[in-house]
Design an enzyme around this catalytic site. Structure first.
Site, short mmCIF file in Angstrom:
data_model
loop_
_atom_site.label_atom_id
_atom_site.label_comp_id
_atom_site.label_asym_id
_atom_site.label_seq_id
_atom_site.Cartn_x
_atom_site.Cartn_y
_atom_site.Cartn_z
N GLU A 16 47.98 -59.78 44.84
CA GLU A 16 47.99 -61.25 44.81
C GLU A 16 47.10 -61.81 43.71
O GLU A 16 46.59 -62.93 43.80
CB GLU A 16 47.58 -61.79 46.18
CG GLU A 16 48.54 -61.36 47.28
CD GLU A 16 48.09 -61.79 48.65
OE1 GLU A 16 48.02 -63.00 48.91
OE2 GLU A 16 47.79 -60.90 49.48
N PHE A 183 61.12 -57.88 61.56
CA PHE A 183 60.36 -58.10 60.34
C PHE A 183 59.46 -56.90 60.11
O PHE A 183 58.81 -56.41 61.03
CB PHE A 183 59.52 -59.37 60.43
CG PHE A 183 60.30 -60.62 60.09
CD1 PHE A 183 60.57 -60.93 58.76
CD2 PHE A 183 60.79 -61.45 61.08
CE1 PHE A 183 61.30 -62.06 58.44
CE2 PHE A 183 61.52 -62.57 60.77
CZ PHE A 183 61.78 -62.89 59.44
N SER A 191 50.50 -63.21 51.60
CA SER A 191 51.47 -63.90 50.75
C SER A 191 52.86 -63.28 50.81
O SER A 191 53.63 -63.36 49.86
CB SER A 191 50.99 -63.95 49.29
OG SER A 191 49.83 -64.73 49.18
N SER A 192 53.17 -62.64 51.93
CA SER A 192 54.49 -62.02 52.17
C SER A 192 54.82 -60.91 51.19
O SER A 192 55.98 -60.54 51.02
CB SER A 192 55.60 -63.08 52.15
OG SER A 192 55.40 -64.05 53.15
N SER A 326 49.76 -75.48 48.07
CA SER A 326 49.40 -74.70 49.25
C SER A 326 49.18 -75.59 50.47
O SER A 326 48.70 -76.72 50.37
CB SER A 326 48.13 -73.88 48.99
OG SER A 326 48.37 -72.89 48.03
#
Length: 353
Positions: A16, A183, A191-192, A326
């Site tokens: 990230e 999932f 942040s996936s 954000s």
């Protein structure tokens, strides 16, 4: 009382890294300069530390290292240093720092690693401590602790990399326990990054292989039907408050990295389009979870709001995104706390802690 010196630390050896640069640029543009002097400290993708003296625009565009100026400098664990140890022509020199604002995300940043350095240095810092950071970062451990605290989370299973070789025998038990769709998430990214949605056996195998690229442990969760909502919490331990609840509606399959940071494929609704009683229940649960995990400073607590009024905690982010789009700063802005005031409060909470 004179102005405090704040070291804003960005970058790091993390998946990230780019998000950190965008977040740091937003923080630097909004930090009250009449109250704080700022030292910018960047960590490259390969782990080199520099004091940065250039423009915020170059930082956001990831041109900070090439355009500079940059000077090798590190936060010293030696408490006699009192902050930054900078390389100078005449030898190392100390740059005193009153408080550190780590505007960083993901591994080596949000997981308690760098917080341990700050603790050794004896310098106050924004955000959660070592234990809260590490336990909130590990989605498996988060499940265990929240369930022990009586806070509902999604049904899940945790896997380690060697189990992938036994996928044929593992898949039926996952299907029976969780059902499709599932999932699949690396246990220790945010942040996936590396997250996938599996609708069948083949997609599950592919998602597991992708997730294991980022971590040695993976969490597989039952897909929950409900509105995806987020709640921002500010405070220290049990003395914390929650902002309004916001809702995200991704245009992608789920709220992925691109939808969070790279495009406009997500709609945000502040306040969330859910009943007032549900919003209040989420705010209460967010503060409870914050306290149960030992959080300090800030956290964004994400939930699913079910149609019958039930709520399920999805995850806790101890250093949420601070970019211009954000949710964390947007939620407090909607609650009457402008971005510069929010930064000031976070720094004061760090000093109080």
């Amino acid at each position: 009382m004179g102005k405090k010196t704040v070291a804003v630390v960005f970058g790091s050896v993390s998946s990230e890294y780019e998000v950190s640069l965008r977040s740091a640029a937003s923080v630097l543009r909004n930090i009250p300069r009449d109250r704080y002097d700022v030292v910018m400290v960047g960590i490259t993708k390969d782990g080199r530390w520099y004091e940065y003296g250039g423009s915020v625009d170059d930082l956001e565009a990831d041109r900070w290292l090439e355009n500079g100026p940059v000077t090798p400098a590190v936060i010293s664990p030696d408490r006699s240093c009192g902050g930054l140890l900078r390389q100078a022509p005449g030898g190392p020199e100390n740059v005193p720092v009153d408080v550190i604002f780590p505007v960083m995300h993901g591994e080596h940043a949000e997981d308690g690693t760098i917080q341990g350095l700050f603790e050794m240095a004896g310098i106050p810092y924004v955000g959660c401590g070592v234990l809260a950071s590490s336990t909130c970062m590990d989605k498996d451990v988060t499940h265990i602790l929240l369930e022990a605290a009586g806070i509902r989370t999604a049904p899940y299973a945790a896997l380690v990399r060697p189990q992938l070789a036994r996928f044929d025998s593992l898949e039926p038990s996952l299907r029976e326990k969780l059902g499709y769709p599932m999932f699949v998430k690396p246990a220790n990214t945010g942040s996936s990054v590396g997250v996938g949605k599996a609708k069948d056996r083949a997609e599950l195998l592919a998602a597991l292989k992708e997730a294991f690229r980022y971590d040695r442990k993976v969490v597989v969760e039952k897909a929950i039907v409900g509105a995806e909502v987020e709640c921002a919490v500010l405070g220290n331990y049990t003395d914390a408050d929650a902002a309004v609840v916001g809702e995200i509606v991704p245009h992608h399959e789920f709220y992925d990295y691109e939808g969070k940071y790279l495009d406009d494929s997500t709609d945000l609704f502040i306040p969330a389009r859910i009943p007032k009683e549900t919003s209040e229940a989420i705010r209460t649960a967010a503060v409870r979870a914050f306290a149960a995990m030992g959080c300090t400073g800030l956290a964004r607590v994400d939930f699913f709001a079910e149609r019958d009024g039930g709520i399920i905690l999805n995850e806790i982010n101890t250093l949420p995104g601070f970019t211009s789009i954000s949710m964390y700063p947007k939620l407090f802005e909607a609650a009457g706390v402008p971005y510069p005031e929010l930064i000031d409060r976070l720094i004061r909470l760090a000093l109080e802690k």
